[in-house]
Motif scaffolding. Structure first.
Motif, PDB file in Angstrom:
ATOM      1  N   SER A   1      16.420  -8.186  -6.882  1.00  0.00           N
ATOM      2  CA  SER A   1      16.563  -8.456  -5.455  1.00  0.00           C
ATOM      3  C   SER A   1      17.419  -7.384  -4.811  1.00  0.00           C
ATOM      4  O   SER A   1      18.039  -6.567  -5.502  1.00  0.00           O
ATOM      5  CB  SER A   1      17.208  -9.824  -5.237  1.00  0.00           C
ATOM      6  OG  SER A   1      18.559  -9.806  -5.646  1.00  0.00           O
ATOM      7  N   ILE A   2      17.416  -7.405  -3.493  1.00  0.00           N
ATOM      8  CA  ILE A   2      18.314  -6.542  -2.734  1.00  0.00           C
ATOM      9  C   ILE A   2      19.116  -7.427  -1.791  1.00  0.00           C
ATOM     10  O   ILE A   2      18.709  -8.550  -1.487  1.00  0.00           O
ATOM     11  CB  ILE A   2      17.554  -5.456  -1.943  1.00  0.00           C
ATOM     12  CG1 ILE A   2      16.604  -6.083  -0.924  1.00  0.00           C
ATOM     13  CG2 ILE A   2      16.821  -4.518  -2.868  1.00  0.00           C
ATOM     14  CD1 ILE A   2      15.995  -5.084   0.033  1.00  0.00           C
ATOM     15  N   THR A   3      20.265  -6.926  -1.373  1.00  0.00           N
ATOM     16  CA  THR A   3      21.093  -7.654  -0.432  1.00  0.00           C
ATOM     17  C   THR A   3      21.170  -6.846   0.856  1.00  0.00           C
ATOM     18  O   THR A   3      21.473  -5.648   0.830  1.00  0.00           O
ATOM     19  CB  THR A   3      22.504  -7.873  -0.997  1.00  0.00           C
ATOM     20  OG1 THR A   3      22.379  -8.555  -2.255  1.00  0.00           O
ATOM     21  CG2 THR A   3      23.350  -8.719  -0.058  1.00  0.00           C
ATOM     22  N   LEU A   4      20.852  -7.490   1.958  1.00  0.00           N
ATOM     23  CA  LEU A   4      20.928  -6.879   3.280  1.00  0.00           C
ATOM     24  C   LEU A   4      21.969  -7.664   4.061  1.00  0.00           C
ATOM     25  O   LEU A   4      21.693  -8.781   4.506  1.00  0.00           O
ATOM     26  CB  LEU A   4      19.572  -6.938   3.984  1.00  0.00           C
ATOM     27  CG  LEU A   4      18.416  -6.261   3.246  1.00  0.00           C
ATOM     28  CD1 LEU A   4      17.091  -6.594   3.889  1.00  0.00           C
ATOM     29  CD2 LEU A   4      18.632  -4.769   3.214  1.00  0.00           C
TER      30      LEU A   4
ATOM     31  N   GLU B   1       0.853  -1.181   0.000  1.00  0.00           N
ATOM     32  CA  GLU B   1       0.000   0.000   0.000  1.00  0.00           C
ATOM     33  C   GLU B   1       0.898   1.243   0.000  1.00  0.00           C
ATOM     34  O   GLU B   1       2.034   1.188   0.475  1.00  0.00           O
ATOM     35  CB  GLU B   1      -0.883  -0.004   1.253  1.00  0.00           C
ATOM     36  CG  GLU B   1      -1.872  -1.157   1.296  1.00  0.00           C
ATOM     37  CD  GLU B   1      -2.899  -1.100   0.197  1.00  0.00           C
ATOM     38  OE1 GLU B   1      -3.363   0.017  -0.129  1.00  0.00           O
ATOM     39  OE2 GLU B   1      -3.236  -2.151  -0.354  1.00  0.00           O
ATOM     40  N   PRO B   2       0.405   2.364  -0.512  1.00  0.00           N
ATOM     41  CA  PRO B   2       1.206   3.585  -0.478  1.00  0.00           C
ATOM     42  C   PRO B   2       1.624   3.901   0.959  1.00  0.00           C
ATOM     43  O   PRO B   2       0.839   3.785   1.880  1.00  0.00           O
ATOM     44  CB  PRO B   2       0.261   4.660  -1.024  1.00  0.00           C
ATOM     45  CG  PRO B   2      -0.731   3.899  -1.844  1.00  0.00           C
ATOM     46  CD  PRO B   2      -0.876   2.560  -1.173  1.00  0.00           C
ATOM     47  N   GLY B   3       2.892   4.269   1.124  1.00  0.00           N
ATOM     48  CA  GLY B   3       3.390   4.582   2.449  1.00  0.00           C
ATOM     49  C   GLY B   3       3.928   3.378   3.202  1.00  0.00           C
ATOM     50  O   GLY B   3       4.479   3.520   4.276  1.00  0.00           O
TER      51      GLY B   3
ATOM     52  N   PRO C   1       7.549  -2.498   0.730  1.00  0.00           N
ATOM     53  CA  PRO C   1       7.119  -3.742   0.104  1.00  0.00           C
ATOM     54  C   PRO C   1       7.552  -4.943   0.943  1.00  0.00           C
ATOM     55  O   PRO C   1       8.548  -4.888   1.662  1.00  0.00           O
ATOM     56  CB  PRO C   1       7.842  -3.741  -1.241  1.00  0.00           C
ATOM     57  CG  PRO C   1       9.002  -2.836  -1.044  1.00  0.00           C
ATOM     58  CD  PRO C   1       8.579  -1.818  -0.028  1.00  0.00           C
ATOM     59  N   GLU C   2       6.773  -6.004   0.858  1.00  0.00           N
ATOM     60  CA  GLU C   2       7.122  -7.238   1.556  1.00  0.00           C
ATOM     61  C   GLU C   2       8.350  -7.830   0.876  1.00  0.00           C
ATOM     62  O   GLU C   2       8.455  -7.841  -0.347  1.00  0.00           O
ATOM     63  CB  GLU C   2       5.970  -8.232   1.477  1.00  0.00           C
ATOM     64  CG  GLU C   2       6.275  -9.531   2.180  1.00  0.00           C
ATOM     65  CD  GLU C   2       5.168 -10.563   2.034  1.00  0.00           C
ATOM     66  OE1 GLU C   2       5.376 -11.676   2.509  1.00  0.00           O
ATOM     67  OE2 GLU C   2       4.126 -10.259   1.442  1.00  0.00           O
ATOM     68  N   LEU C   3       9.279  -8.314   1.666  1.00  0.00           N
ATOM     69  CA  LEU C   3      10.489  -8.934   1.142  1.00  0.00           C
ATOM     70  C   LEU C   3      10.426 -10.436   1.369  1.00  0.00           C
ATOM     71  O   LEU C   3      10.088 -10.883   2.467  1.00  0.00           O
ATOM     72  CB  LEU C   3      11.729  -8.348   1.827  1.00  0.00           C
ATOM     73  CG  LEU C   3      11.935  -6.848   1.636  1.00  0.00           C
ATOM     74  CD1 LEU C   3      13.115  -6.375   2.462  1.00  0.00           C
ATOM     75  CD2 LEU C   3      12.140  -6.524   0.175  1.00  0.00           C
ATOM     76  N   LEU C   4      10.740 -11.187   0.326  1.00  0.00           N
ATOM     77  CA  LEU C   4      10.710 -12.641   0.385  1.00  0.00           C
ATOM     78  C   LEU C   4      12.122 -13.203   0.435  1.00  0.00           C
ATOM     79  O   LEU C   4      13.039 -12.635  -0.160  1.00  0.00           O
ATOM     80  CB  LEU C   4       9.998 -13.202  -0.850  1.00  0.00           C
ATOM     81  CG  LEU C   4       8.577 -12.709  -1.091  1.00  0.00           C
ATOM     82  CD1 LEU C   4       8.093 -13.169  -2.462  1.00  0.00           C
ATOM     83  CD2 LEU C   4       7.655 -13.211   0.000  1.00  0.00           C
TER      84      LEU C   4
ATOM     85  N   PRO D   1      11.746  -8.392  -3.358  1.00  0.00           N
ATOM     86  CA  PRO D   1      10.465  -7.710  -3.114  1.00  0.00           C
ATOM     87  C   PRO D   1       9.338  -8.433  -3.843  1.00  0.00           C
ATOM     88  O   PRO D   1       9.526  -8.943  -4.953  1.00  0.00           O
ATOM     89  CB  PRO D   1      10.674  -6.315  -3.702  1.00  0.00           C
ATOM     90  CG  PRO D   1      12.153  -6.154  -3.821  1.00  0.00           C
ATOM     91  CD  PRO D   1      12.709  -7.526  -4.041  1.00  0.00           C
ATOM     92  N   THR D   2       8.175  -8.482  -3.219  1.00  0.00           N
ATOM     93  CA  THR D   2       7.046  -9.181  -3.849  1.00  0.00           C
ATOM     94  C   THR D   2       6.710  -8.583  -5.208  1.00  0.00           C
ATOM     95  O   THR D   2       6.336  -9.307  -6.121  1.00  0.00           O
ATOM     96  CB  THR D   2       5.796  -9.153  -2.952  1.00  0.00           C
ATOM     97  OG1 THR D   2       5.518  -7.813  -2.569  1.00  0.00           O
ATOM     98  CG2 THR D   2       5.987 -10.003  -1.716  1.00  0.00           C
ATOM     99  N   HIS D   3       6.854  -7.262  -5.342  1.00  0.00           N
ATOM    100  CA  HIS D   3       6.533  -6.646  -6.634  1.00  0.00           C
ATOM    101  C   HIS D   3       7.509  -7.115  -7.716  1.00  0.00           C
ATOM    102  O   HIS D   3       7.139  -7.228  -8.886  1.00  0.00           O
ATOM    103  CB  HIS D   3       6.484  -5.118  -6.552  1.00  0.00           C
ATOM    104  CG  HIS D   3       7.804  -4.466  -6.308  1.00  0.00           C
ATOM    105  ND1 HIS D   3       8.715  -4.221  -7.300  1.00  0.00           N
ATOM    106  CD2 HIS D   3       8.376  -4.026  -5.174  1.00  0.00           C
ATOM    107  CE1 HIS D   3       9.788  -3.659  -6.792  1.00  0.00           C
ATOM    108  NE2 HIS D   3       9.609  -3.526  -5.498  1.00  0.00           N
ATOM    109  N   ALA D   4       8.759  -7.420  -7.345  1.00  0.00           N
ATOM    110  CA  ALA D   4       9.724  -7.921  -8.326  1.00  0.00           C
ATOM    111  C   ALA D   4       9.317  -9.310  -8.804  1.00  0.00           C
ATOM    112  O   ALA D   4       9.439  -9.626  -9.985  1.00  0.00           O
ATOM    113  CB  ALA D   4      11.124  -7.964  -7.727  1.00  0.00           C
TER     114      ALA D   4
END
Length: 75
Positions: free
Chosen positions: A47-50, A12-14, A17-20, A57-60
Motif C-alpha cells: 500500500s501507499i500512504t497519502l 494501461e501503459p501511461g 494504477p487505480e487506488l483502492l 493499488p489494484t495491482h498489489a
C-alpha cells in the motif's frame, strides 16, 4: 445514481494504477477491517500512504491474490 464501470486490474501503459481504499479491499476480499490492516502490517499486501489515507493499488491486490493461490496450490 449508477455505479462506475468495472476497471481493469492493471493500469494501461501511461496511466496511473487505480487506488483502492481499505473498505473497497475489505469488500473485494470479504474480510474485516482488522484482517486487511493485519495483511498491510505484515507486508503481505502493499500500500501507499497519502497524508493519513492508506491506498492499495489494484495491482498489489491482484499480486496478493495470485501469491495466495500459488501458496495454496503448493500444499
Amino acid at each position: 445514481m449508477t455505479s462506475p464501470p468495472p476497471t481493469a486490474l492493471h493500469a494501461e501503459p501511461g496511466q496511473a494504477p487505480e487506488l483502492l481504499t481499505v473498505p473497497q479491499v475489505m469488500a473485494r476480499l470479504q474480510l474485516g477491517r482488522s484482517a486487511v490492516y493485519d495483511l498491510l502490517r505484515a507486508g503481505q499486501l502493499a500500500s501507499i500512504t497519502l497524508g493519513r489515507a492508506r491506498r492499495i493499488p489494484t495491482h498489489a491486490l491482484t499480486d496478493f491474490i495470485h501469491t495466495r493461490l500459488e501458496q495454496d496450490a503448493a500444499r
